[in-house]
Enzyme design. Structure first.
Site: not given
Length: 369
Positions: A121, A195, A332
């Site tokens: 991420h 997210h 996602e």
């Protein structure tokens, strides 16, 4: 760098708190924005991390509830145990990159290994931990927020100055559209995603195991023990990963299956059955006790389904209720994990003059029993 949060009393409950772990220039500029449609339904967004903090939608009886996990205070987003990325935009590369390294041409780039041996991420200070510039917008039938951020060359190890814009639009049909745009002055990987953790019963209202999920995907990308794709894309038919027909999330999550053991449940990318780059159906979720429905359409080729395996009751949400194990799920929309190291996956490398542009829409509605 400032080490206290100031000027937030009108927006969050305030206290002085160290933010030494977050490198930004100006926390005085953090704000919370409320998007409201004609029916009075709201989405709240903060420019810290471009985080969606709340989504208020009705159930089948008209009772309004918040279906997005999160907090009332910005300090809790900054200091949350295990950094769950509640509601944030993650990047420059959402999901994992194997061993924190990738190559473009003959040059190899090293990234932070912040998820065991891998990069996750966007790194230590990803897009979820910076303050974005924000501008409210309005259009025909919607209110919105345009957020922008300049990720500088070699920030978190990525090449290129990357100018990113994310626009949230909340319309009168209870549709939340997320539009992503990025441009660069050097070739670089980009894979942005949203997210939010959802619980269609309401945040803090138990587990999501009875939610009925359909994924428009006949294949998926299995992973190794480090959750890095193997490069294979097998058919889901006959496996616990078959969501081509709607079924409760909890039906097969405890099955004896190596992939479920690796992910401690579902934490996998599914390959969407639609033309590449075109807007199409990705997922549909139905919660039977409230009648709430969420449909996701996207231009992206994949969707990561994560069923809250690492939630464990330590985190308390906006209503003061603890977030139980599997008390929320994420869907996602994305390109596939580790694409910079997987030549058979769609490329995530963008080049100067070839901008990145994707769109995802979350539509909320209800159905009768």
């Amino acid at each position: 760098m400032k080490n206290t949060l100031l000027g937030l009393c009108a927006l969050f409950f305030c206290s002085n708190v160290s933010i030494a772990q977050v490198i930004v220039n100006d926390f005085d500029s953090i704000k919370l924005y409320t998007l409201t449609n004609d029916s009075g339904m709201t989405v709240k967004v903060t420019n810290y991390g471009a985080i969606i903090t709340s989504i208020m939608v009705p159930d089948r009886n008209g009772k309004v509830g918040d279906v997005a996990l999160g907090y009332n205070r910005v300090e809790d987003y900054i200091n949350a145990v295990d950094k769950p990325y509640f509601g944030a935009i993650v990047g420059r590369y959402g999901n994992r990159i194997a061993k924190g390294a990738f190559s473009i041409g003959d040059k190899t780039y090293a990234l932070a290994t912040n998820n065991n041996a891998n990069h996750l991420h966007g790194g230590v200070i990803g897009f979820d931990k910076v303050v974005w510039d924000a501008k409210p917008i309005e259009g025909d039938g919607f209110t919105g927020l345009e957020l922008s951020y300049l990720a500088k060359d070699m920030e978190e190890g990525y090449p290129g100055n990357l100018q990113v814009t994310v626009t949230y639009q909340w319309n009168n049909k209870n549709e939340l559209s997320v539009n992503y745009h990025a441009s660069t002055d050097k070739s670089t990987p980009v894979n942005l995603t949203q997210h939010t953790y959802f619980n269609l019963k309401g945040e803090g209202e138990g587990t999501i195991l009875d939610h009925e999920l359909m994924l428009n995907a006949k294949t998926y990308t299995p992973v190794d023990s480090g959750l890095i794709p193997t490069g294979k894309m097998p058919n889901v038919e006959g496996t616990p990963f078959d969501f081509t027909v709607s079924k409760p999330i909890g039906r097969d999550v405890g099955a004896s299956d190596e992939q479920l053991e690796f992910g401690l449940g579902y934490d996998h990318n599914f390959v969407l059955d639609k033309p590449y780059g075109e807007m199409g159906l990705a997922a549909r979720v139905y919660e039977p006790t409230t009648g709430r429905v969420m449909e996701i359409t996207t231009t992206e080729p994949g969707i990561q389904f994560y069923c809250g395996n690492f939630l464990d009751g330590r985190l308390k949400g906006k209503a003061g209720k603890t977030y139980l194990h599997r008390g929320g799920f994420c869907l996602e929309t994305q390109h596939y994990p580790d694409s910079p190291n997987q030549p058979n996956f769609p490329s995530t490398i963008i080049k100067p003059g070839k901008d990145y542009q994707t769109k995802t829409t979350f539509k909320f509605s209800t159905q009768k029993k």
